[in-house]
Design an enzyme around this catalytic site. Structure first.
Site, PDB file in Angstrom:
ATOM      1  N   TYR A   1     -19.742  -2.432 -23.959  1.00  0.00           N
ATOM      2  CA  TYR A   1     -18.426  -1.788 -24.079  1.00  0.00           C
ATOM      3  C   TYR A   1     -18.479  -0.670 -25.111  1.00  0.00           C
ATOM      4  O   TYR A   1     -18.010   0.454 -24.872  1.00  0.00           O
ATOM      5  CB  TYR A   1     -17.369  -2.825 -24.467  1.00  0.00           C
ATOM      6  CG  TYR A   1     -15.979  -2.248 -24.647  1.00  0.00           C
ATOM      7  CD1 TYR A   1     -15.235  -1.848 -23.530  1.00  0.00           C
ATOM      8  CD2 TYR A   1     -15.417  -2.099 -25.912  1.00  0.00           C
ATOM      9  CE1 TYR A   1     -13.962  -1.307 -23.692  1.00  0.00           C
ATOM     10  CE2 TYR A   1     -14.150  -1.566 -26.069  1.00  0.00           C
ATOM     11  CZ  TYR A   1     -13.428  -1.176 -24.954  1.00  0.00           C
ATOM     12  OH  TYR A   1     -12.171  -0.635 -25.121  1.00  0.00           O
TER      13      TYR A   1
ATOM     14  N   SER B   1     -11.864   4.204 -28.296  1.00  0.00           N
ATOM     15  CA  SER B   1     -11.671   2.934 -28.992  1.00  0.00           C
ATOM     16  C   SER B   1     -12.321   3.014 -30.363  1.00  0.00           C
ATOM     17  O   SER B   1     -13.213   3.848 -30.593  1.00  0.00           O
ATOM     18  CB  SER B   1     -12.320   1.802 -28.187  1.00  0.00           C
ATOM     19  OG  SER B   1     -12.390   0.593 -28.922  1.00  0.00           O
TER      20      SER B   1
END
Length: 245
Positions: A152, A139
């Site tokens: 995250y 990501s």
């Protein structure tokens, strides 16, 4: 024209929706034989019905090392080979650190980070023998951490670090390691959010731009995997044009 993916054996984790589903279909369309793993068996059955080529549905929980080993073994048993692992399974449970439900932290670490590690560990002996490839779906959060996404981001930073160490260990033996870092993608990932403020922020962000589609990321995966063997596309950062950070 030579098709580098024709007949290759591929395992895609987290394949029941989003990027995993789109990647499985793209690689199947490119001639690969694809095993798709996830916990939602009904969705996998529907996916295999949509596949243009041979596809094997596997019940897979990446947080369980035995489940991961079984999925790798089933893939090899069915196809006789494992040439590509696509580590896509992930959850995003963003929220502030203060007052957080730490069970959500555990779930993210176990799924996003440990899950991908377990899959690499189980698949690597086969990938070394086939001079195959590992694709890690990371990501933009693996490059830049931001408020309310600390854990995250920590998992995705971890994926990137693990992938670089893996690359250094196996690249001389012909195994290519590819890290894909998407920005904002229109997938179910934001539906995992339990914090109402974060859900609203995710909706606002999606409404503010032309988001990536899962198929855009799948196309990047296919690009990396179809390069000549002497070319290793180690990292692809792909954002919506409208995304500023």
């Amino acid at each position: 024209m030579n098709n580098p993916l024709e007949g290759k054996g591929v395992l895609v984790t987290g394949a029941s929706s989003g990027i995993g589903r789109a990647t499985a279909l793209a690689l199947s369309g490119a001639g690969a034989r694809v095993a798709v793993g996830a916990r939602r068996a009904d969705r996998l059955r529907a996916l295999t019905g949509d596949a243009p080529g041979e596809m094997l549905a596997l019940d897979l929980d990446v947080t369980d090392p035995e489940s991961v080993r079984d999925a790798v073994a089933a893939t090899v048993a069915r196809f006789g080979t494992l040439d590509v692992l696509v580590n896509n399974a992930g959850v995003m449970l963003s929220g502030p650190i203060l007052g957080a439900d730490t069970a959500e932290w555990t779930r993210m670490v176990e799924t996003n980070l440990l899950g991908s590690m377990y899959a690499v560990h189980a698949a690597l002996p086969h990938l070394l023998s086939t001079r195959g490839a590992v694709v890690q779906i990371s990501s933009t959060s693996g490059r830049t951490a931001s408020a309310a996404s600390g854990v995250y981001a920590a998992t995705k930073f971890g994926v990137n670090a693990f992938s670089e160490a893996l690359r250094q260990e196996v690249t001389a033996q012909g195994v290519r390691v590819v890290v894909i870092e998407p920005g904002f993608v229109a997938t179910e990932l934001t539906s995992h959010l339990t914090d109402p403020t974060m859900r609203a922020a995710a909706r606002d962000m999606a409404d503010s731009m032309r988001t990536l589609q899962a198929e855009d990321v799948a196309a990047a995966v296919r690009y990396a995997l179809t390069q000549p063997e002497h070319v290793a596309v180690n990292e692809i950062l792909i954002r919506p044009t409208d995304q500023t950070r």
